[in-house]
Design an enzyme around this catalytic site. Structure first.
Site, PDB file in Angstrom:
ATOM      1  N   ARG A  54      20.373  -4.750   2.651  1.00  0.00           N
ATOM      2  CA  ARG A  54      20.780  -3.483   2.060  1.00  0.00           C
ATOM      3  C   ARG A  54      21.626  -2.773   3.111  1.00  0.00           C
ATOM      4  NH1 ARG A  54      21.306  -2.715  -2.831  1.00  0.00           N
ATOM      5  NH2 ARG A  54      20.898  -0.477  -2.770  1.00  0.00           N
ATOM      6  N   ARG A  64      18.584  10.645   0.788  1.00  0.00           N
ATOM      7  CA  ARG A  64      18.050  11.757   1.579  1.00  0.00           C
ATOM      8  C   ARG A  64      19.176  12.490   2.292  1.00  0.00           C
ATOM      9  NH1 ARG A  64      14.798   8.864   6.631  1.00  0.00           N
ATOM     10  NH2 ARG A  64      16.555   7.717   7.513  1.00  0.00           N
ATOM     11  N   TYR A  66      12.388  -6.493   9.544  1.00  0.00           N
ATOM     12  CA  TYR A  66      12.435  -5.039   9.751  1.00  0.00           C
ATOM     13  C   TYR A  66      11.573  -4.688  10.960  1.00  0.00           C
ATOM     14  CZ  TYR A  66      12.380  -0.079   9.163  1.00  0.00           C
ATOM     15  OH  TYR A  66      12.535   1.260   9.395  1.00  0.00           O
ATOM     16  N   GLU A 104      22.678  10.207   2.827  1.00  0.00           N
ATOM     17  CA  GLU A 104      22.569   8.747   2.926  1.00  0.00           C
ATOM     18  C   GLU A 104      22.578   8.127   1.531  1.00  0.00           C
ATOM     19  OE1 GLU A 104      19.325   7.378   5.342  1.00  0.00           O
ATOM     20  OE2 GLU A 104      19.839   8.688   7.009  1.00  0.00           O
ATOM     21  N   ARG A 123      -3.472  10.500   1.891  1.00  0.00           N
ATOM     22  CA  ARG A 123      -4.361  11.210   2.822  1.00  0.00           C
ATOM     23  C   ARG A 123      -5.022  12.376   2.107  1.00  0.00           C
ATOM     24  NH1 ARG A 123      -0.281  12.267   7.757  1.00  0.00           N
ATOM     25  NH2 ARG A 123       0.152  10.112   8.328  1.00  0.00           N
ATOM     26  N   ARG A 134       0.855  -1.188   0.000  1.00  0.00           N
ATOM     27  CA  ARG A 134       0.000   0.000   0.000  1.00  0.00           C
ATOM     28  C   ARG A 134       0.889   1.235   0.000  1.00  0.00           C
ATOM     29  NH1 ARG A 134      -0.533   1.657   5.482  1.00  0.00           N
ATOM     30  NH2 ARG A 134      -2.450   2.778   5.070  1.00  0.00           N
ATOM     31  N   ASP A 150      10.603  -1.443  13.724  1.00  0.00           N
ATOM     32  CA  ASP A 150      10.759  -0.098  14.261  1.00  0.00           C
ATOM     33  C   ASP A 150      11.119  -0.230  15.739  1.00  0.00           C
ATOM     34  OD1 ASP A 150      10.290   1.544  12.045  1.00  0.00           O
ATOM     35  OD2 ASP A 150       8.117   1.343  12.236  1.00  0.00           O
TER      36      ASP A 150
END
Length: 367
Positions: free
Chosen positions: A248, A279, A347, A299, A175, A171, A349
């Site tokens: 990565r 970025r 992964y 980066e 918004r 997805r 957070d």
């Protein structure tokens, strides 16, 4: 003899050490780097807390997790509002009404934005998307894909979007409000004084050896403890017996600039493929700094090879199958617990890491 030897002093390892020590277990923490903190390590430069291994913004909707981390630091009210730069245009992220009104000069309302996106989706729709490009166009249409997804994604993964599997993008959040807050979470912020202080506080009173590589004396360390909590790469632990998992990696180019404000925002993504970095982070903005100088980090996403620092697991079918083989091997190792991003090849957070670490400790103490 130690109850636990914990390999790695990142968030997962430090929480395990803190909680087990609190429960009266004798712990030893081994860290191969010269300082604790793993990839959330922050280093003070010119009075600015620099996120040495990439930006870490704490966010969660779980009040218990928020209360837990707040024991170790006061958090500011930083809200992540990244900007994307494509050629000479700047857009707000995540994709919202500020983005859409800038992308299309005749779009002003949510209804008009929805209509435009639907038109573009229909125009480029693929019944069964075979790659990431087709999937992304199915989700948001060609304009958003071309300007804000394509180049950035190709840099991130090191290959064309037509060569990446469709399932990578399930997805793309869209918004229809003028809200630039990247996360939907109730609680978010940056610890005042940086993340390193949190880890140091967790490890107070616990034996920690920095500049110490577990693999330099692996067999001996295993004998020294009733149990090992290992937060490094699972394939390395087993000496790559089935081959290396893919990751990565990220290379950082950090510099101090003799100016107060370089880009006006903590995070600016460069979505054009021809710009080699993904970025630029301007660290002082995470803590609303007013220092006379500033520190920025460019980066660069790169292909990982043995000896590099692994950052992100490559979650495709081939690597998932390979990880399952290592996981099966690890399940036979009753005296070793594998945790964190690298130990579980997943992964996470930071709020996820806290949750799984606390669950593991509970299992250790009550299992």
């Amino acid at each position: 003899m130690y109850d636990y030897i914990i390999v790695g002093s990142g968030l997962y390892g430090a929480i395990c050490a803190y909680e087990l020590n609190k429960a009266g277990k004798k712990c030893l923490v081994l860290e191969k780097r010269p300082y604790v903190g793993g990839n959330i390590y922050t280093e003070e430069v010119e009075g600015i807390n620099v996120h040495k291994y990439g930006a870490h913004i704490f966010h969660t909707s779980d009040k218990q997790i928020w209360n837990y981390i707040n024991q170790f630091a006061d958090f500011n009210n930083y809200i992540n509002q990244p900007v994307a730069r494509y050629k000479n245009e700047c857009y707000n992220l995540p994709f919202n009404m500020n983005t859409f009104t800038k992308l299309w000069g005749d779009v002003f309302t949510p209804e008009e934005a929805q209509k435009r996106i639907e038109e573009e989706r229909a125009e480029g729709y693929t019944e069964e998307p075979k790659n990431l490009e087709e999937q992304a166009i199915n989700l948001v249409g060609k304009t958003i894909y071309e300007k804000l997804v394509k180049g950035y994604t190709q840099k991130q993964w090191g290959r064309s979007c037509t060569e990446l599997p469709a399932f990578i993008i399930k997805r793309l959040p869209v918004r229809f409000t003028f809200d630039n807050n990247y996360f939907n979470d109730r609680y978010q912020g940056i610890p005042e004084g940086g993340y390193t202080k949190i880890i140091e506080k967790m490890l107070e009173g616990i034996e920690v050896r920095v500049n110490t590589d577990f693999f330099d004396d692996k067999e001996n360390y295993i004998k020294l403890a009733k149990k090992i909590i290992y937060t490094g790469a699972i394939d390395k632990f087993y000496d790559y017996v089935y081959g290396a998992l893919e990751y990565r990696s990220v290379r950082f180019e950090t510099e101090v600039l003799d100016m107060e404000n370089f880009q006006g925002n903590a995070v600016i993504n460069y979505t054009e493929y021809d710009v080699p970095y993904t970025r630029i982070i301007e660290h002082k903005h995470f803590e609303f700094g007013k220092q006379p100088k500033t520190v920025i980090s460019r980066e660069y996403s790169s292909t990982w090879k043995l000896g590099d620092e692994p950052y992100y697991p490559v979650n495709d079918a081939k690597n998932a199958a390979l990880y399952e083989k290592y996981k099966e091997l690890s399940e036979k190792d009753k005296n070793v617990v594998f945790g964190g991003r690298l130990g579980q090849y997943k992964y996470y957070d930071m709020h996820h890491v806290i949750k799984v670490a606390l669950e593991q400790v509970e299992k250790e103490l009550n299992g």
